[in-house]
Design an enzyme around this catalytic site. Structure first.
Site, short mmCIF file in Angstrom:
data_model
loop_
_atom_site.label_atom_id
_atom_site.label_comp_id
_atom_site.label_asym_id
_atom_site.label_seq_id
_atom_site.Cartn_x
_atom_site.Cartn_y
_atom_site.Cartn_z
N TYR A 140 -19.78 108.92 -3.21
CA TYR A 140 -20.18 110.07 -4.04
C TYR A 140 -21.34 109.64 -4.93
O TYR A 140 -21.32 108.53 -5.47
CB TYR A 140 -19.00 110.52 -4.90
CG TYR A 140 -19.33 111.59 -5.91
CD1 TYR A 140 -19.55 112.90 -5.52
CD2 TYR A 140 -19.40 111.28 -7.27
CE1 TYR A 140 -19.85 113.88 -6.45
CE2 TYR A 140 -19.70 112.26 -8.22
CZ TYR A 140 -19.92 113.56 -7.79
OH TYR A 140 -20.21 114.52 -8.72
N ASP A 228 -26.08 102.62 -5.33
CA ASP A 228 -25.58 103.45 -6.42
C ASP A 228 -24.57 102.62 -7.20
O ASP A 228 -23.42 102.49 -6.81
CB ASP A 228 -24.95 104.72 -5.85
CG ASP A 228 -24.41 105.62 -6.95
OD1 ASP A 228 -24.31 105.15 -8.10
OD2 ASP A 228 -24.09 106.79 -6.65
N LYS A 256 -22.97 105.79 -16.42
CA LYS A 256 -21.69 105.43 -17.06
C LYS A 256 -21.77 104.33 -18.11
O LYS A 256 -22.14 104.62 -19.25
CB LYS A 256 -20.66 105.17 -15.96
CG LYS A 256 -20.43 106.47 -15.18
CD LYS A 256 -19.33 106.51 -14.17
CE LYS A 256 -19.21 107.93 -13.62
NZ LYS A 256 -19.11 108.08 -12.21
C1 LIG Z 1 -20.03 109.23 -11.48
C2 LIG Z 1 -20.88 108.84 -10.36
C3 LIG Z 1 -22.12 109.45 -10.11
C4 LIG Z 1 -22.57 110.67 -10.84
O1 LIG Z 1 -22.82 110.42 -12.16
P1 LIG Z 1 -22.84 111.69 -13.16
O2 LIG Z 1 -23.30 111.11 -14.45
O3 LIG Z 1 -21.43 112.20 -13.18
O4 LIG Z 1 -23.78 112.67 -12.57
C5 LIG Z 1 -22.94 108.93 -9.14
N1 LIG Z 1 -22.55 107.88 -8.42
C6 LIG Z 1 -21.37 107.27 -8.61
C7 LIG Z 1 -21.02 106.08 -7.78
C8 LIG Z 1 -20.49 107.75 -9.57
O5 LIG Z 1 -19.29 107.19 -9.70
#
Ligand SMILES: *Cc1c(COP(=O)(O)O)cnc(C)c1O
Length: 417
Positions: A140, A228, A256
């Site tokens: 995701y 990511d 995050k």
């Molecule tokens: C949470 C998350 C996102 C999205 O980040 P947001 O700040 O919620 O848009 C993208 N990639 C990963 C791996 C995530 O866990």
């Protein structure tokens, strides 16, 4: 007992779709409302105190509202909350990130991980002059049109209504940890985007050599490799998963942890790529709140405090907790698999190894939901979906872990498993 959260949720459903601001927050019969949070604990509108392993889905590596952070942020708020001009904190945070993550030579701050993913794809397409994006099933990357292809919990194509087929046609989905499918990375591919450790199907670490092979396939095809690391960045080590597995991606996404509890995203990578971003180059990205001073100073406070020993302490605590949980379920003959790395873990209700999205989907979600609500009754808040990870923070102390193991034992002793 009179449950204020139930009443608040009824009110919310009239004004917020599904009563929440992000889908995963909704669970049955109704989600509790949090009134405040401190350290490892959430305090609810119902007057309850809960040990939190959801930790807002990842940002809070020092727990909720650590005092060092509040001081830093308070100072910044008095100096200004948004400037619309360059400022020192964004420069210093950029330098701090670049020192810790050598593959990132330049960065652009945005407001969410999803925005970072969207921008990185645009940049990859501009650089390669190709359109196709390869992603892995169950990974995701935020609510990004091109990436909402396969669903997470339920495999459904597409994962959202409202996405043009012209975009879906440009996205290829392949299974994680499957070496044989990497030949799908060919010369039409602009970029391959991957969570180096999957965290949105529950925790699924890469098999030995898998990320190396993804890197090699990208090099051969001339495709951009995007890691990511929105969860894993500064979570698994100061240099993220790329340092743990010793792979250099072309572009890295962070979010995050680096916002210190405020909204943030970052994309960054090689200078020749990043110089293509506006106003240096012609790949457009902009945002009123990009590089927000409050977020930047919170992030700076957190990153400066993240010393190497913190990671080994966190890992030790997480291992202790997971071994305790495994023992309790083992004694009760309820099959589970715990996938764990650093301070992240997921309990899957299955006897088979979980190594990709398909094997995660085969675990017993009904049992997870039962466990989730039994634990909540016993004062422990786990993320409400099977397909999320649990997080520990430096604020989780021995007492939290002991109470969690006691709650687990009591939950497992309930009839009807
Ligand atoms: C949470 C998350 C996102 C999205 O980040 P947001 O700040 O919620 O848009 C993208 N990639 C990963 C791996 C995530 O866990």
């Amino acid at each position: 007992m009179q449950m204020r959260s139930n009443d608040l949720f009824s009110r919310s459903r009239k004004v917020l779709p599904g009563g929440v601001s992000s889908p995963v927050r909704s669970f049955r019969p109704y989600p509790f409302f949090t009134s405040s949070a401190h350290g490892s604990r959430l305090f609810t509108e119902d007057g309850r105190e809960l040990i939190d392993y959801c930790m807002a889905y990842g940002p809070l590596i020092f727990g909720h509202t650590p005092s060092f952070l509040l001081e830093f942020v308070k100072d910044q708020i008095f100096k200004g909350t948004v400037f619309g001009t360059p400022h020192l904190a964004e420069l210093e945070l950029a330098e701090e990130i670049i020192r810790a993550v050598p593959s990132m030579e330049m960065v652009r701050f945005v407001n969410s991980g999803g925005e970072a993913a969207m921008s990185a794809i645009r940049l990859s397409r501009a650089f390669t002059k190709r359109d196709v994006v390869v992603k892995f099933d169950g990974c995701y990357h935020g609510a990004v049109d091109s990436l909402l292809v396969n669903g997470v919990g339920i495999k459904k194509y597409p994962a959202s209504d409202g996405i043009p087929t012209t975009l879906l046609d440009k996205t290829k989905v392949i299974p994680f940890n499957d070496f044989s499918e990497l030949d799908g990375i060919n010369e039409d591919v602009a970029c391959v985007i991957v969570e180096p450790v999957m965290g949105n199907m529950g925790v699924i670490p890469p098999e030995k050599g898998f990320l190396q092979e993804v890197r090699r396939a990208c090099d051969e095809a001339g495709a951009i490799l995007i890691f990511d690391e929105v969860i894993t960045g500064f979570r698994l080590s100061r240099g993220g998963a790329q340092r743990v597995f010793n792979i250099k991606p072309d572009i890295t996404l962070l979010g995050k942890v680096i916002g210190g509890g405020f909204p943030v995203g970052v994309f960054g990578g090689k200078r020749e790529l990043m110089e293509m971003v506006a106003p240096a180059g012609r790949v457009y990205n902009a945002g009123t709140f990009n590089g927000n001073p409050v977020t930047m100073s919170a992030g700076l406070a957190v990153l400066r405090k993240l010393e190497d020993h913190i990671y080994s302490d966190l890992e030790f605590k997480t291992e202790f907790l997971c071994k305790g949980i495994e023992e309790i379920f083992g004694d009760a003959d309820i099959p589970i698999q715990i996938n764990r790395i650093g301070s992240m873990f997921t309990i899957f209700f299955t006897q088979n190894a979980v190594k990709d999205a398909e094997s995660a989907r085969r675990s017993r979600v009904d049992r997870f939901q039962k466990f989730h609500s039994l634990m909540l009754e016993r004062g422990v808040f786990l993320p409400p979906s099977q397909f999320e990870c649990c997080f520990l923070s430096t604020a989780h102390v021995d007492k939290d872990i002991e109470e969690t193991l006691q709650a687990t034992l009591s939950a497992v002793n309930v009839d009807g498993w």
